[in-house]
Design a protein around this motif. Structure first.
Motif: not given
Ligand SMILES: [Fe+2]
Ligand SMILES: [Fe+2]
Length: 325
Positions: A198-207
């Motif tokens: 899903d579309d997550l907060v960018s830094s959470v997604q990158a991690m």
């Protein structure tokens, strides 16, 4: 490279397992990542369209009593869930996975460990240390944003695994640690893959993306090592392993009821809704469904190693509902 090993209870087996983490030096996140894992400056704006945690994973957010409380409460509950997941990951990496990896590195399994398998285990250990570092870093930041103080020192699953390990007879203890690592590492890749969709907060997604890429390598590695060990086990070890694997898999799909109850109460959800949510999530049927869909890579690795060639194991897992006849 093809190696032949002779196992106590098998014919000589020829295979070409690699026992490596592949191009670890140029791909592992600890070696290559350029992320700082800081929350983005436009966080508020991102939360207009993005999530802390995929809503698909948090079906309880669709409960009418929760939905009715609006977006702020939903974000808060998702943030709670993410912080819990990251805190759990931090403990899991250090206290469970890396402890399991130590059994390979330090000769605790009492089998010959090929040098490449040992090197890969040392690399994997390093990966997990880095995963714990970035998971903790994001957990602290998000907990700070929301003032989250409900952060259990020992998540339910870790306590359950520790109890299981403590009850294991000494002679099987190292093997039990390895098996816990094997199940954990073959489950986590699918878990992260689902979470990343899903579309997550960018830094959470990158991690999560970086973690997932590492875990795909780990899952393959642990499957290969399991295969190798399975062929060296005598029948007593195999019987012990089969029963323990079933227990471990079940534990990985239990819900931390106590934490979830507190999380929901803390967000102002009423008692009736909390009871309904927990009743649905903790039923044996729900736990089994989660296990069947989440343990695919583990079951596949067992199958590949010849685990289900033993009728006893097949019966055991069929009776538990994990595989079909
Ligand atoms: Fe990890
Ligand atoms: Fe891992």
């Amino acid at each position: 490279m093809t190696a032949a090993i002779i196992a106590p209870s098998d014919r000589p087996v020829s295979w070409s397992l690699r026992f490596t983490l592949g191009d670890w030096n140029t791909r592992a996140s600890v070696r290559t990542s350029e992320h700082d894992y800081l929350l983005p400056p436009d966080l508020e704006q991102q939360l207009e369209t993005r999530h802390w945690f995929p809503p698909g994973f948090l079906a309880y957010l669709n409960h009418p009593a929760i939905e009715a409380l609006g977006k702020t409460v939903i974000h808060r509950l998702s943030a709670n869930h993410l912080v819990y997941f990251l805190d759990y990951t931090t403990v899991l990496e250090h206290r469970i996975v890396n402890r399991a990896v130590e059994t390979i590195i330090h000769g605790e399994l009492k089998v010959n460990i090929p040098p490449r398998m040992k090197t890969a285990a040392l690399q994997l250990y390093t990966d997990e240390g880095y995963h714990a570092l970035f998971s903790n870093s994001l957990a602290e930041q998000i907990a700070g944003v929301y003032g989250i103080s409900l952060r259990p020192v020992m998540p339910h699953r870790i306590t359950r695994l520790n109890t299981l390990l403590e009850r294991t007879p000494d002679k099987h203890r190292a093997l039990a640690w390895f098996l816990v690592g094997f199940v954990s590492e073959t489950i986590i890749a699918k878990e992260l893959l689902d979470v990343c969709r899903d579309d997550l907060v960018s830094s959470v997604q990158a991690m999560l993306r970086e973690h997932l890429a590492d875990e795909a390598r780990h899952s393959r590695y642990f499957s290969e090592v399991f295969h190798y060990l399975w062929l060296t086990m005598n029948s007593r070890q195999r019987t012990f392993a089969a029963r323990l694997l079933l227990d471990i898999i079940r534990i990985f799909f239990e819900v931390d009821e106590r934490w979830l109850r507190e999380s929901l109460y803390g967000a102002g959800i009423g008692e009736t809704a909390v009871t309904e949510v927990l009743g649905e999530l903790t039923s044996p049927q729900a736990t089994l469904l989660r296990a069947r869909s989440g343990a695919g890579a583990t079951l596949q690795a067992l199958k590949k190693a010849g685990f289900f060639d033993l009728p006893y194991n097949q019966q055991l897992f069929m009776k538990a509902g994990l595989i079909d006849g």
